[in-house]
Each structure stands twice: as C-alpha cells, then as structure tokens.
Write an enzyme that holds these catalytic residues in place. Sequence first.
Site, mmCIF file in Angstrom:
data_model
loop_
_atom_site.group_PDB
_atom_site.id
_atom_site.type_symbol
_atom_site.label_atom_id
_atom_site.label_comp_id
_atom_site.label_asym_id
_atom_site.label_seq_id
_atom_site.Cartn_x
_atom_site.Cartn_y
_atom_site.Cartn_z
ATOM 1 N N PRO A 15 0.719 -0.880 0.136
ATOM 2 C CA PRO A 15 0.227 0.202 0.123
ATOM 3 C C PRO A 15 0.827 1.557 0.687
ATOM 4 C CG PRO A 15 0.218 -0.996 2.173
ATOM 5 C CD PRO A 15 0.563 -2.013 1.027
ATOM 6 N N ASN A 16 0.655 2.821 -0.612
ATOM 7 C CA ASN A 16 0.864 3.544 -0.257
ATOM 8 C C ASN A 16 2.263 3.650 -1.912
ATOM 9 O OD1 ASN A 16 -1.884 5.195 0.568
ATOM 10 N ND2 ASN A 16 -0.564 3.687 2.368
ATOM 11 N N ARG A 23 4.998 10.763 -2.615
ATOM 12 C CA ARG A 23 4.869 10.495 -1.090
ATOM 13 C C ARG A 23 6.521 10.871 0.455
ATOM 14 N NH1 ARG A 23 4.923 4.297 1.420
ATOM 15 N NH2 ARG A 23 3.997 4.855 3.368
ATOM 16 N N TYR A 28 11.229 8.771 1.855
ATOM 17 C CA TYR A 28 11.271 7.280 0.660
ATOM 18 C C TYR A 28 12.226 8.423 -0.904
ATOM 19 C CZ TYR A 28 7.918 5.815 3.748
ATOM 20 O OH TYR A 28 7.384 4.748 4.978
ATOM 21 N N ASN A 79 7.869 -5.756 -0.744
ATOM 22 C CA ASN A 79 7.801 -5.110 -0.427
ATOM 23 C C ASN A 79 6.527 -4.210 0.205
ATOM 24 O OD1 ASN A 79 7.709 -2.490 1.474
ATOM 25 N ND2 ASN A 79 9.147 -0.738 -0.369
ATOM 26 N N ALA A 82 3.145 -1.349 4.425
ATOM 27 C CA ALA A 82 2.588 -0.959 6.279
ATOM 28 C C ALA A 82 2.230 -2.178 6.195
ATOM 29 C CB ALA A 82 1.733 0.123 5.976
ATOM 30 N N GLU A 103 12.220 -9.174 1.792
ATOM 31 C CA GLU A 103 12.092 -8.499 1.923
ATOM 32 C C GLU A 103 13.222 -7.027 1.835
ATOM 33 O OE1 GLU A 103 11.217 -8.551 6.094
ATOM 34 O OE2 GLU A 103 10.611 -7.052 6.579
ATOM 35 N N HIS A 105 12.493 -2.941 1.712
ATOM 36 C CA HIS A 105 11.836 -1.463 2.120
ATOM 37 C C HIS A 105 12.967 -0.092 2.120
ATOM 38 C CE1 HIS A 105 9.609 -3.378 4.913
ATOM 39 N NE2 HIS A 105 9.914 -4.410 5.371
ATOM 40 N N ARG A 112 13.389 4.135 12.455
ATOM 41 C CA ARG A 112 12.165 5.274 12.600
ATOM 42 C C ARG A 112 11.148 4.706 14.036
ATOM 43 N NH1 ARG A 112 9.523 4.532 6.822
ATOM 44 N NH2 ARG A 112 8.087 6.266 7.572
#
Length: 152
Positions: A15-16, A23, A28, A79, A82, A103, A105, A112
């Site tokens: 998502p996103n 964004r 990012y 990825n 969320a 995985e 990111h 964070r």
Amino acid sequence: MTEKTSARILVLNGPNLNLLGTREPETYGTNSLGDIETMVRSHGANLGLAVDFRQTNQEGTLVEWLQEGGREFAGIILNAAAYTHTSVAIHDAIAAIKTPVVEVHLSNIYKREEYRHHSFVSDVAAGVICGFGPAGYVLAIDALAGMLRDQS
Ligand code: DQA
C-alpha cells in the site's frame, strides 16, 4: 544458462507505494515506482531473470500474489509496506510457500517509529534489505540470482 534465462522473479509492492515520487520524499526519495520498476527490470535482464513487477493497496491481493509466486516463480521480492507491521495473513502466506522471499524496504525501518521495528515478514523471509532506497530492490535481485545459482 538456459535454465537461468527462464527464471522468473515476482516483485510485489504494498500500500501507498504507488505514490512514490511525491509521497514523503524526505523519507522515500523522489523516484517513482515506475522508475524503480525500470531499474529492477533492466538489472534482472542483465542477469537473465524475467521480472514481473506489481503493486496493490489490498492485503488479500498480496496474499493471492504470494500464493501465485509459490506456484509459478523462482523468487519473490516483497515490500509489503505498512502490512509488514500488521499482517499475519502475509506472514502465513510466505510460510506456506517454498519460493524464497526477500523482504525490502526503501527506508531503514529500525531508525523510524517503534511500531515499524516489528516485521511479520522477516522471520519467514530468506533475507531482509532496508535503508538503501531503490538500490535495495537491485540488491534483492542480486541476492536471488545468487540463491538460484547455488541451487542449480
Ligand atoms: C516501507 C516502510 C514501511 O514502514 C512503510 O509503511 C511503507 C514503506 C519502506 O519501503 O520503507 O509504506 O516499507
């Protein structure tokens, strides 16, 4: 070599991530998801890997694509955005398949907010790459290419 030429890699984005480029660029970066797709595709092609690159905002779609990845692909780059921090369903889908999942990111999730420090993906992933921006996807392609070489 012919075997490697036909190996297919599935790249899944949650998502996103369709909003990348605009964004939170301070977190990012300014590359769009399309830019990342171009990078990953060309790096994959150099290694003889065919890349199928997808994005969805739906958790269930990611589960279905992971199951498809288990049936039809040699490796998966995920990825989960969320959903990484919330989804037992995605954890279970990865646990259910034999295809290795890397995985990825863009940001360093450990630098964070605390709620991003736990991943439901990591303990069922072949490995984790985070904090290197779009280069993380390219590193993940290299990691899968190495794993596939070792298997053959
Ligand atoms: C992300 C990190 C997640 O915590 C966040 O929810 C995202 C993107 C990353 O690529 O850095 O959407 O997966």
